[in-house]
Write a protein that holds these residues in place. Sequence first.
Motif, PDB file in Angstrom:
ATOM      1  N   ARG A 170       0.824  -1.210   0.000  1.00  0.00           N
ATOM      2  CA  ARG A 170       0.000   0.000   0.000  1.00  0.00           C
ATOM      3  C   ARG A 170       0.853   1.253   0.000  1.00  0.00           C
ATOM      4  N   ILE A 171       1.940   1.246   0.776  1.00  0.00           N
ATOM      5  CA  ILE A 171       2.805   2.417   0.821  1.00  0.00           C
ATOM      6  C   ILE A 171       3.484   2.585  -0.533  1.00  0.00           C
ATOM      7  N   ARG A 172       3.436   3.777  -1.072  1.00  0.00           N
ATOM      8  CA  ARG A 172       4.015   4.056  -2.388  1.00  0.00           C
ATOM      9  C   ARG A 172       5.122   5.092  -2.249  1.00  0.00           C
ATOM     10  N   THR A 173       6.018   5.116  -3.221  1.00  0.00           N
ATOM     11  CA  THR A 173       7.002   6.194  -3.273  1.00  0.00           C
ATOM     12  C   THR A 173       6.283   7.511  -3.534  1.00  0.00           C
ATOM     13  N   VAL A 174       6.960   8.609  -3.311  1.00  0.00           N
ATOM     14  CA  VAL A 174       6.356   9.921  -3.532  1.00  0.00           C
ATOM     15  C   VAL A 174       5.916  10.086  -4.981  1.00  0.00           C
ATOM     16  N   SER A 175       6.740   9.614  -5.915  1.00  0.00           N
ATOM     17  CA  SER A 175       6.413   9.750  -7.334  1.00  0.00           C
ATOM     18  C   SER A 175       5.409   8.710  -7.794  1.00  0.00           C
ATOM     19  N   GLY A 176       5.235   7.650  -6.997  1.00  0.00           N
ATOM     20  CA  GLY A 176       4.407   6.544  -7.436  1.00  0.00           C
ATOM     21  C   GLY A 176       5.127   5.589  -8.358  1.00  0.00           C
ATOM     22  N   ARG A 177       6.391   5.851  -8.607  1.00  0.00           N
ATOM     23  CA  ARG A 177       7.199   5.027  -9.504  1.00  0.00           C
ATOM     24  C   ARG A 177       8.415   4.479  -8.762  1.00  0.00           C
ATOM     25  N   CYS A 178       9.044   3.509  -9.362  1.00  0.00           N
ATOM     26  CA  CYS A 178      10.269   2.950  -8.792  1.00  0.00           C
ATOM     27  C   CYS A 178      11.386   3.986  -8.844  1.00  0.00           C
ATOM     28  N   PRO A 179      12.098   4.202  -7.757  1.00  0.00           N
ATOM     29  CA  PRO A 179      13.266   5.080  -7.823  1.00  0.00           C
ATOM     30  C   PRO A 179      14.265   4.552  -8.845  1.00  0.00           C
ATOM     31  N   GLU A 180      15.142   5.416  -9.302  1.00  0.00           N
ATOM     32  CA  GLU A 180      16.132   4.992 -10.282  1.00  0.00           C
ATOM     33  C   GLU A 180      17.025   3.891  -9.705  1.00  0.00           C
ATOM     34  N   LEU A 181      17.296   2.886 -10.534  1.00  0.00           N
ATOM     35  CA  LEU A 181      18.137   1.762 -10.152  1.00  0.00           C
ATOM     36  C   LEU A 181      19.523   1.952 -10.766  1.00  0.00           C
ATOM     37  N   TYR A 182      20.517   2.128  -9.902  1.00  0.00           N
ATOM     38  CA  TYR A 182      21.906   2.253 -10.327  1.00  0.00           C
ATOM     39  C   TYR A 182      22.544   0.865 -10.221  1.00  0.00           C
ATOM     40  N   PHE A 183      23.301   0.481 -11.229  1.00  0.00           N
ATOM     41  CA  PHE A 183      23.862  -0.867 -11.235  1.00  0.00           C
ATOM     42  C   PHE A 183      25.124  -0.887 -12.087  1.00  0.00           C
ATOM     43  N   GLY A 184      26.118  -1.656 -11.664  1.00  0.00           N
ATOM     44  CA  GLY A 184      27.358  -1.727 -12.430  1.00  0.00           C
ATOM     45  C   GLY A 184      27.937  -3.121 -12.453  1.00  0.00           C
TER      46      GLY A 184
END
Length: 359
Positions: A170-184
């Motif tokens: 139920r709890i959502r991020t502020v934007s309603g979207r997944c935060p950016e995923l950084y990966f290397g």
Amino acid sequence: MSGGDPSAGRAAPEVAWFAALCDDDVEQLGVPAPHLLSSYEHCRDIVLAAADAGFDNVLLPSGYDLGIDGTVFAGALAPEVRDRMRMLLAVRCGESWPPQLARQLATLDRVLGGGLTINVISSDLPGAPIDSELRYRRTAEVMAILRRLLDGEPVSHHGETYDLEVAPPRIRTVSGRCPELYFGGHSEAARRVAAEHADVFLTWPDTEAAVAALVADMDRRAAEHGRSLRYGFRSHVIVRGTEAEARSAAAHLVDALDDVTGAAIRSRSLDSGSAGVRRQAELREGADDDGFAEEALWTGIGRARSGAGAAIVGDPDQVVAKLLRYRALGVDTFILSGYPHLAECELVGRYVLPALRAS
């Protein structure tokens, strides 16, 4: 039309600092510094110094046997940096059940006022190493599950590692979207995962030619999935008023270091045998007698550090010029650090940030 500067017309680069949560802070490499070991108080001071200096983000690294827990630390510090600076929280795949992790991350993003970014780490779990290919397949599953749940979508996933049917928290991020995923990652498996699932592909210090080749390769891979990537550059910095002072500071950093101690320090990391670490070793082996792989790129730090093993070294103009050359190759994010982290944060904030943003 080709041949132009890829940085032209792009937004200003994101510039982040590094919070030494994994006991990675010293005055000289190889010399124990008990007063700089990771603690809530010391790492808090680094984060607040970065916020005061005007950095956009701060990387909170993750380890098991070193330092303190990044997620707990982020929750404690989030109210103090909310609306001032984002947090780039490192999470290790497999350590948390993805639906529970999604709820945790959404909650943290709320506390930060929408300022969470996520550094996904594909790492062996402490005490339970697995085959590299399987580990990256697990990482791909985690990233796919997290993105759907944090986008507010139900998940029906029947994979090799996870088998679940679950509604989003139920709890959502502020934007309603997944935060950016950084990966290397430099391995073939890591590049495949990044091309399909990452938002920001991270690389450690390397020559300008090698970074250009990496960006071209990852652009091609991402396009095969109908996607595009942004690029991040994780590097140490040693900046002083003059080039001579910067080189002297670099030399002082390794003055007390011997090869046996350096090898022991490098081996403590869970990723000490990765393809990226091997590339950092190659960079050192190809450097000149002073440790420089090319202009302003000094590899001495890698003698006693697994992971990012080089530093951009020089006076303010040289450091900014070097960063801008990487910027022209496609880098959008710089994640910087230096020893000791509080002192170097202040120097980079004074000498580098204003000029980099004004360029």
